[in-house]
Enzyme design. Sequence first.
Site, PDB file in Angstrom:
ATOM      1  N   LYS A 197     -13.756   0.567  14.940  1.00  0.00           N
ATOM      2  CA  LYS A 197     -12.429  -0.031  15.165  1.00  0.00           C
ATOM      3  C   LYS A 197     -11.978   0.156  16.611  1.00  0.00           C
ATOM      4  CE  LYS A 197     -11.261   0.485  10.336  1.00  0.00           C
ATOM      5  NZ  LYS A 197     -10.495   1.134   9.263  1.00  0.00           N
TER       6      LYS A 197
ATOM      7  N   PHE B 291      -4.667   3.328  14.420  1.00  0.00           N
ATOM      8  CA  PHE B 291      -4.933   4.328  13.387  1.00  0.00           C
ATOM      9  C   PHE B 291      -6.078   3.796  12.531  1.00  0.00           C
ATOM     10  CE2 PHE B 291      -1.817   7.799  12.931  1.00  0.00           C
ATOM     11  CZ  PHE B 291      -1.062   7.531  14.064  1.00  0.00           C
TER      12      PHE B 291
ATOM     13  N   LYS C 210       8.302 -17.181 -11.256  1.00  0.00           N
ATOM     14  CA  LYS C 210       7.680 -15.934 -11.688  1.00  0.00           C
ATOM     15  C   LYS C 210       6.459 -16.221 -12.582  1.00  0.00           C
ATOM     16  CE  LYS C 210       8.738 -12.079 -14.604  1.00  0.00           C
ATOM     17  NZ  LYS C 210       9.564 -11.649 -15.691  1.00  0.00           N
TER      18      LYS C 210
ATOM     19  N   LYS D 201     -11.503  -3.366  18.539  1.00  0.00           N
ATOM     20  CA  LYS D 201     -10.116  -3.745  18.858  1.00  0.00           C
ATOM     21  C   LYS D 201      -9.759  -3.411  20.310  1.00  0.00           C
ATOM     22  CE  LYS D 201      -8.924  -3.265  14.014  1.00  0.00           C
ATOM     23  NZ  LYS D 201      -7.889  -3.516  13.016  1.00  0.00           N
TER      24      LYS D 201
ATOM     25  N   ASN E 116       0.853  -1.196   0.000  1.00  0.00           N
ATOM     26  CA  ASN E 116       0.000   0.000   0.000  1.00  0.00           C
ATOM     27  C   ASN E 116       0.887   1.244   0.000  1.00  0.00           C
ATOM     28  OD1 ASN E 116       0.620   0.634   2.855  1.00  0.00           O
ATOM     29  ND2 ASN E 116      -0.428  -1.312   3.183  1.00  0.00           N
TER      30      ASN E 116
ATOM     31  N   ASP F 217      -4.501  -6.376   4.857  1.00  0.00           N
ATOM     32  CA  ASP F 217      -5.523  -7.269   5.414  1.00  0.00           C
ATOM     33  C   ASP F 217      -5.501  -8.649   4.779  1.00  0.00           C
ATOM     34  OD1 ASP F 217      -6.563  -5.474   7.235  1.00  0.00           O
ATOM     35  OD2 ASP F 217      -7.793  -4.494   5.713  1.00  0.00           O
TER      36      ASP F 217
END
Length: 410
Positions: free
Chosen positions: A337, A323, A288, A341, A208, A278
């Site tokens: 969240k 975060f 490959k 959590k 990301n 995730d």
Amino acid sequence: MLKNKEIILGVTGGIAAYKTVELLRELSKRGANVHVVMTQNAQRFITPLTFQTLSGNPVLCDMFQLLEDSKIGHVALADSADLMVIAPATANILGKIANGIADDFVTTMVMATKVPVLFAPSMNVNMWESDIVQRNVERLKAHRYEFMDPAEGDLACGSVGKGRMADIEEIIEKIEDIFTTKDLTGQHVLITAGPTLEPIDPVRYITNRSTGRMGFALAKMARRRGAEVTLITGPHYLSVPRRDIPQIVVNDAREMHDAVAGCFDDCQIVIMAAAVADFRPQDVLEEKITKRKNGSYCLEMEKNPDILKELGEKKRNHILVGFAAETSELMEHAEVKLQEKKLDLIVANDVTQPGAGFGVDTNRVKILDAFGKVRTVPLLSKDEVAHIILDHVVKLVKKKEKDRPWPRNW
Ligand code: CTP
């Protein structure tokens, strides 16, 4: 942090005196008012006029120089300052001060001031390593004088070794350190940063846009505030936040999971700033993937462990900070969240906002706590945002300490 601080910059006669010009500029840039004092020998390397022009203040070189209002120069300045920095500090100046000699403006000023004094030594490697210099350094440290360790490298005398004046960036870091309240002393903070890389085949991966900047800023500021910090980071291109922060570099989410689990019992605070993937490709191919064999390609994915959720389940007296990187319904998602959590704080980050989120030096966030309080933090540098997040953490630490039951044997 350095805004309106009165800093005395003592310059002694070493070749590194030219770097002190850069130090002065950096201090002024950060809002400090710098007063330069020089030894006679320093003036052989660089002129007082240079420092005067850049600092906007008269440069004091003569012990018997009086300031405008006829106050004795070294006493008036020594009284009004917040900090004194000696850069470069020669073997000669260290020896004089360690032995109580005050025979010029710089040494007299050191004796006359009650504010912290920071030395940035610079000399030949053999001089630095000599028993006499080392004894003087130890003696000065015992009197609570602060020191920058000299850096290693090519020295002006032609030899190679330890003796170069520390980098300006590191000196600034140390000065900011000196001015910071150590309100996280005694706390071990585990911080995660950066992205994770989930391999597909030997040459490809899924990741990301996280660069690690927010986590690195948190690590640097937590250390500055006195915490012991462990940084667990995904792959990154940043320079280490500080030399005194141990860094564990991991590749994928499972490695990050194991590294975090290995440190969890030893820390009191966890800040998960990492952008953990995730999902990961179900099978990592040994060869490959080639378009010659595949007209189209479908990647089967499976879930990664939710590291923070797991910590929420097993936390005891820990403070957990997460975060929430969102592109819509910021507060709703962040709140879910926070609860799911079992977090103490969540930093909600709308990554679609200009200047916020991934790959920039600024951020704009909302901080939600488990009591339902929300703080909106405007667009600020990531260092400043890190400080504000840590202010909230410190409040939680204090609250936990206050609420702690008395030990039974009291
Ligand atoms: N996190 C984690 N492990 C994961 C995913 C996320 O520990 N596998 C942590 C992140 O470091 C962050 C918080 O959980 O502190 C929230 O991460 P975020 O990516 O915003 O949300 P997710 O929990 O992944 O939920 P969703 O994908 O639904 O937004």
